[in-house]
Structure formats: structure tokens, C-alpha cells
Design an enzyme around this catalytic site. Structure first.
Site: not given
Ligand SMILES: [Zn+2]
Lengths: 67, 339
Positions: B7, B164, B123-124, B236, B239, B53, B179
Site C-alpha cells: 500500500r 538550524c 523532552d528537553n 549562528c 550553522c 534513550d 520545566c
Molecule cells: Zn543556525
């Protein structure tokens, strides 16, 4: 005045007339956000000066940490 | 039809399907976003999937982290391991590598080498900026995604083309990023992950990806997208014209960190050492309560806290948000190993 915020028509108080005040109005002043007015990104140093006008199309995207 | 990808192939074409099957993707994190993305990529037939992880499965994960079961939570299985077990049941034809490890600026380059895409499922912000530095340095697309409550954002960093993540966040101190303790519902996880995976499939197929920062609030029914080309910053440090990759430098590595919303602190030792957990457990006898031991970690009550100790010396101290307290608990705990 009326502005279009993230695609929706919203009514904001007349005194909320700059990007800085708009972010504060939505409690986003301490967040890292990207703001666009009528398809033009507003740089952070211009938040205080950049005026809002009736009918502006505003996009605000703020960053969050989780995942 | 025997072809499990029939599919998908009808939609993407034979060429793209074969590219996907010959590609390798690394997921940084295997929480909510990571579970969802990893399952989609596994079913899509990505040839090689690496899952990194640092955490283990807890009951509070089961509401949205779709790869994990009650048994995983009871056994405190590391997420990278539990994820691999489940994914290999779904698709035994692909290669899955699982790394039980904390991602930091000094180990990430080794991890991402040889991969075609990096998926952000952390998560951060700190880990995101570390991954962003490594992605730009090695020229690997990095698909940012994050969510909290009913709101989420995505952005695909394409090195040399788009700004970036560092450009977008723009020299804001990481410590100011607060948090999140407001919880999350699983539909936004699925939306963010689906958007990320779509971008992965496009990149692997050789399709262009637009420089759009997107957000969705699934509860408020709001959407936004901004073309962020203008935010590409020539100054930056990641980048720009003079790249220093600050998040890959030794001096910027966090050694202890408060885990958001968990009432817990993670401690990471500066040295690398492998601990023999069953020996450690033996020495801790009488000093701890409710011990649990598996091949990857030991967990027990120690003083007023719960300590989860990994064999690489990393520990998560539950019951405090205070780094100083956590460090002293860690040091007292560790004394029993050398005795
Ligand atoms: Zn950058």
C-alpha cells in the site's frame, strides 16, 4: 481591534498595539516565539516598535520543551 | 499479496520504497514522540533504526507511550530495550539497535554517524540543541518535534539549506527554558510524530522539504505555520560563518539535571565506568528497601529517596528537585560499591 491570529479572528483591546504587548496579552512574553505579521517575520529587537493594525494577519508559534 | 509494503509502495512508488528500506534513521529519545515515530518507521520498513534513550518504563508512561506494556513498567525495563522488543515483533525484517544511554555533547557524534536522518524525540531543549549541533556538523537532516498539553511544534533542519534550531531559538540561555508540568494528551503526540515521520519519508524519498515551522493545538483547534528562511543567522555558532558547535564542547556538558515534572534529578558521572550491578546489589544489602535488579539497572529505596542506578554509573534520584541533595545522595550511595 480585530486581528487574525493563527487563522482565527480575534478581538484584542485597543491598547494591545505592538508585538511586545500582544505576546504579553497571551502570556507568551517569557517564551521563545517566532512572530509573523502579514507574512513577514518580526525580529525580536523590533517587538517593541512593531505596531499592530486592525485586520493584520498574525502568526505566533512558541516553543515548548516536552516530547 | 505478500509484499507488506504494497500500500505504501502504491503511494510512494517503487523507487522511494526501496530507498526507505535501504535507509537508516536514529531516534533521539523513546518517550511519547519516540514511541509513535518508531512504530511508524518500523512499519514503513526503514532498513535500520537506532533508538537511544536514558530512561526506563514507568506506569505514568503507559497513557501515551504506545510501545510499552504493564509488564515493561513492572520490570522497569529501559525504554530503548522495551521499544526494540516490541518493534521487532511488529517487523522482524529490519535491523534495530537500542542504546541505553544519556545523549550528551561528547557521545552524540559517535551515535549519529552513518544515519540518514535524526528524529528528535527528546523532552528537553538542551538535548535538542546538542542534536542540532551534531546534525549540522555531519550534514544530516534533523527533524525537530516537541509537545506539551494539547500543543506541539515541528521543524525540519536541513543542513546548508534551512536555518538550524539554534537560529530559531536565538541565543537564549537554556536555563531560562522552564520545566513543563502541565501534562500532555496523546492526540497531540500522534499529530507531532505523524508530521515528523512524513518529513522523514519525504527526505528519504528525495522530496524537498519546506522551511516551515509548524504548530498545532489539537484541543483549541488552532494551527499556524511560518516560513522561517529569514531567521537563518550568519552569526549562528552552529550553522553560521564561524561554526563552533557550542553544545558539543566539553565545558557545556551538564552533569546533573532536574527531570521536568518528575520530582527527580539525573546524575551523570564525568568518568566512564561499567558497574557490575549484581555485585553492587549484594553490597547494598540491608541498606536499601524494595530492590529491583535487571540486566540494565538496579532500583531501590535509599534513605528517603528512590535511586535508579544504571550500569554506566548514571543515576536518577527520585524524591527531590534539588541537584545538591541528589548529588550527595548519589555520593553516599556510591560509597557502597567501593567498600
Ligand atoms: Zn543556525
Amino acid at each position: 481591534m480585530n486581528v487574525q491570529l493563527n487563522g482565527k479572528q480575534v478581538e484584542i483591546p485597543e491598547e494591545v498595539n505592538s508585538v511586545e504587548k500582544l505576546l504579553a496579552h497571551y502570556h507568551l512574553q517569557s517564551r521563545i516565539a517566532v512572530v509573523e505579521i502579514n507574512k513577514e517575520i518580526v525580529m525580536k529587537e523590533d517587538y517593541v516598535h512593531q505596531k499592530l493594525s486592525h485586520g493584520d494577519a498574525v502568526e505566533i508559534i512558541h516553543f515548548v520543551g516536552g516530547g | 499479496m505478500k509484499n507488506r509494503y504494497a500500500r505504501q509502495e502504491l503511494f510512494l512508488g517503487e523507487k522511494s520504497q526501496s530507498k526507505i528500506q535501504n535507509s537508516s534513521v536514529i531516534m533521539i529519545g523513546a518517550g511519547a514522540l519516540g514511541s509513535s515515530s518508531a512504530e511508524m518507521l518500523t512499519r514503513a520498513g526503514v532498513g535500520e533504526l537506532t533508538i537511544v534513550d536514558r530512561d526506563y518504563v514507568e506506569w505514568s508512561n503507559l497513557q501515551r507511550q504506545q510501545l510499552y506494556s504493564e509488564e515493561d513498567a513492572r520490570n522497569k525495563l529501559p525504554k530503548a530495550v522495551a521499544a526494540k522488543n516490541r518493534l521487532q515483533q511488529i517487523n522482524s525484517e529490519i535491523t534495530i539497535h537500542s542504546l541505553v544511554s544519556d545523549v550528551h555533547g561528547l557521545n552524540i557524534q559517535e551515535m549519529i554517524k552513518g544515519h540518514d536522518v535524526i528524529v528528535d524525540a527528546t523532552d528537553n531543549f538542551e538535548t535538542r540543541l546538542i542534536a542540532n549541533d551534531a546534525a549540522v556538523k555531519h550534514g544530516i537532516p534533523f527533524i525537530m518535534g516537541s509537545c506539551v498539553a494539547s500543543y506541539g511544534t515541528t521543524f525540519a533542519v536541513i543542513p546548508e539549506k534551512t536555518p538550524c534550531l539554534h537560529c530559531l531559538l536565538n541565543h537564549l540561555p537554556v536555563d531560562n527554558m522552564t520545566c513543563e508540568t502541565v501534562g500532555v494528551i496523546s492526540p497531540i503526540v500522534q499529530i507531532v510524530a505523524a508530521t515528523q515521520v512524513t518529513q522523514v519519508l519525504k527526505i528519504l524519498s528525495g522530496e524537498p522539504v519546506k522551511p516551515l515551522l509548524k504548530s498545532t493545538d489539537v484541543w483549541k483547534d488552532e494551527k499556524a505555520e511560518i516560513d522561517v528562511t529569514r531567521l537563518k543567522n550568519e552569526h549562528c555558532p552552529t550553522c553560521g560563518n564561524e561554526q563552533t558547535f557550542p553544545y558539543l564542547q566539553y565545558k557545556n556538558q551538564t552533569k546533573s539535571e532536574v527531570l521536568c515534572g518528575r520530582d527527580a534529578v539525573q546524575i551523570r558521572p564525568a568518568t566512564t565506568q561499567t558497574f557490575v550491578l549484581n555485585v553492587f546489589m549484594e553490597r547494598l544489602k540491608g541498606m536499601v528497601t524494595k530492590p529491583i535488579l535487571n540486566p540494565f539497572l538496579l532500583s531501590c529505596g535509599f534513605e528517603d529517596y528512590r535511586v535508579v542506578f544504571f550500569k554506566d554509573g548514571r543515576a536518577i534520584i527520585h524524591g527531590t528537585n534539588d541537584k545538591m541533595v541528589a548529588r550527595s545522595i548519589y555520593n553516599r550511595f556510591l560509597q557502597y560499591y567501593s567498600e
